[in-house]
Design a protein around this motif. Sequence first.
Motif, PDB file in Angstrom:
ATOM      1  N   LYS A   1       3.669  -1.713   5.149  1.00 31.68           N
ATOM      2  CA  LYS A   1       4.346  -0.836   4.193  1.00 31.68           C
ATOM      3  C   LYS A   1       3.998  -1.300   2.781  1.00 31.68           C
ATOM      4  O   LYS A   1       4.101  -2.478   2.460  1.00 31.68           O
ATOM      5  CB  LYS A   1       5.852  -0.859   4.434  1.00 31.68           C
TER       6      LYS A   1
ATOM      7  N   GLY B   1       3.805  -0.229  -1.642  1.00 33.93           N
ATOM      8  CA  GLY B   1       4.225   0.578  -2.778  1.00 33.93           C
ATOM      9  C   GLY B   1       3.292   0.307  -3.939  1.00 33.93           C
ATOM     10  O   GLY B   1       2.279  -0.397  -3.785  1.00 33.93           O
TER      11      GLY B   1
ATOM     12  N   GLU C   1      -1.568  -1.399  -5.838  1.00 33.31           N
ATOM     13  CA  GLU C   1      -0.929  -1.182  -4.543  1.00 33.31           C
ATOM     14  C   GLU C   1      -0.684  -2.545  -3.919  1.00 33.31           C
ATOM     15  O   GLU C   1      -1.576  -3.393  -3.856  1.00 33.31           O
ATOM     16  CB  GLU C   1      -1.808  -0.341  -3.625  1.00 33.31           C
TER      17      GLU C   1
ATOM     18  N   ASN D   1       8.734   0.360  -0.728  1.00 33.61           N
ATOM     19  CA  ASN D   1       7.895   1.107   0.195  1.00 33.61           C
ATOM     20  C   ASN D   1       7.690   2.546  -0.264  1.00 33.61           C
ATOM     21  O   ASN D   1       8.663   3.279  -0.507  1.00 33.61           O
ATOM     22  CB  ASN D   1       8.517   1.091   1.598  1.00 33.61           C
ATOM     23  N   ASN D   2       6.422   2.926  -0.423  1.00 34.32           N
ATOM     24  CA  ASN D   2       6.045   4.295  -0.753  1.00 34.32           C
ATOM     25  C   ASN D   2       6.654   4.772  -2.072  1.00 34.32           C
ATOM     26  O   ASN D   2       6.850   5.966  -2.272  1.00 34.32           O
ATOM     27  CB  ASN D   2       6.453   5.245   0.381  1.00 34.32           C
TER      28      ASN D   2
END
Length: 392
Positions: free
Chosen positions: A36, A38, A81, A109-110
């Motif tokens: 995961k 971000g 990232e 996450n994301n």
Amino acid sequence: MKNFNLLLIFIILLSFGSCRSDSEIPAEITIDNTIKTGKLTGKVMSQNGTKPIGGASVFTFDEKYKIYYTTSDADGNFTLEAPAGNQRIHIQTGDGSNFRTQIAATVKNNETVNLNADQTKLNQVAKIAYVKGTYDKIEDIIQTLGYNATEITNADLANINTIAQYDIIFLNCGSRNYSVNQSLYPAIDANLAVFVANGGSIYASDWDVSYLVGGTDNTSNCSLAGGFVPDTKLCSKNTGTSGIVAATVNNAGLSTALGFNTVNIDFDLSSWQKITNYDPAYWEVLVKETSSNNALMIRTNHFTATGIPSTPIGNAPNSTFTTVCITLPGNIQISISVPTITVPYLVALGATVGPCSGSTNSGYIYYTSFHNHASGNIGNAGVILQYVILNL
């Protein structure tokens, strides 16, 4: 009768199994191996927060020491990232040994998290010195960026214990001249060789090529007495004339950091040092004349010499960081400084200790035939000198 009872028990057990619903049947266990991630965004700025810094390395590692890496653009902006969770983010220029920042950041996450300007300032960890010149004041550019430099003299250069305190030494144009006690030069030359061979970095401009190859105010011939760079590696003659010289940035990393690849350099003095010969295996050309391809800005970290003593230089003996070379996807190699405790894990993944090129122990030598004028005017070439400062 005994056989009949066993058969009855078997039928009863079988009936219990056939009555179980689908919901009672254990499902197949699936393991999610997807990492995961971000994004972190920010703007790399100088220590005083006034100047954006392009070409800075921004990176972190996951729990298995895989690197996540990006660079800042010409305006200092970056997007990294990174694995979700609490991360240690590194911001560096050069190989990170002289200018670097560490910050703690939580990656969601994301999601995209914006880092504030106070977090992304590039800190000075190097001890910097300069020798005052006649036609050049690199210390003005250092101070404009919010960094500190200590003035030293040629007498200080002749004392290895003095210069060994520093990581970087800037030699301003005109500081090596006939008014200086020339009996100091042999000691200066020997000490600069020790300094660079043990990891110290120097920048010399224009007439101060004499610290490298010999001579004093200017060099008019090759193979003059003095200096510490072998005569076969470099020759510069005082044959340049005043005027605007169209130049091309010859290094992709420098071009990306600057945001341009052509520049007009104003040579405001009646004469300046032209690089007439250099060893391309020893020197990298960063900026050249557009019309003639003559080199205007060169650097090397290939300096070696026999019989030079091992001498602790600057912050290196007390540093908890080590320079390593890591290969990114696409076979791109980067030199960065990492916490020394992580080195064994990174080596196990293929990293090597030391810079990706050059001699393992050598510092950098930068030389430019141009410099900021005594009045401070240099135009767009000023950002090239900022790059020099931050990448030594």
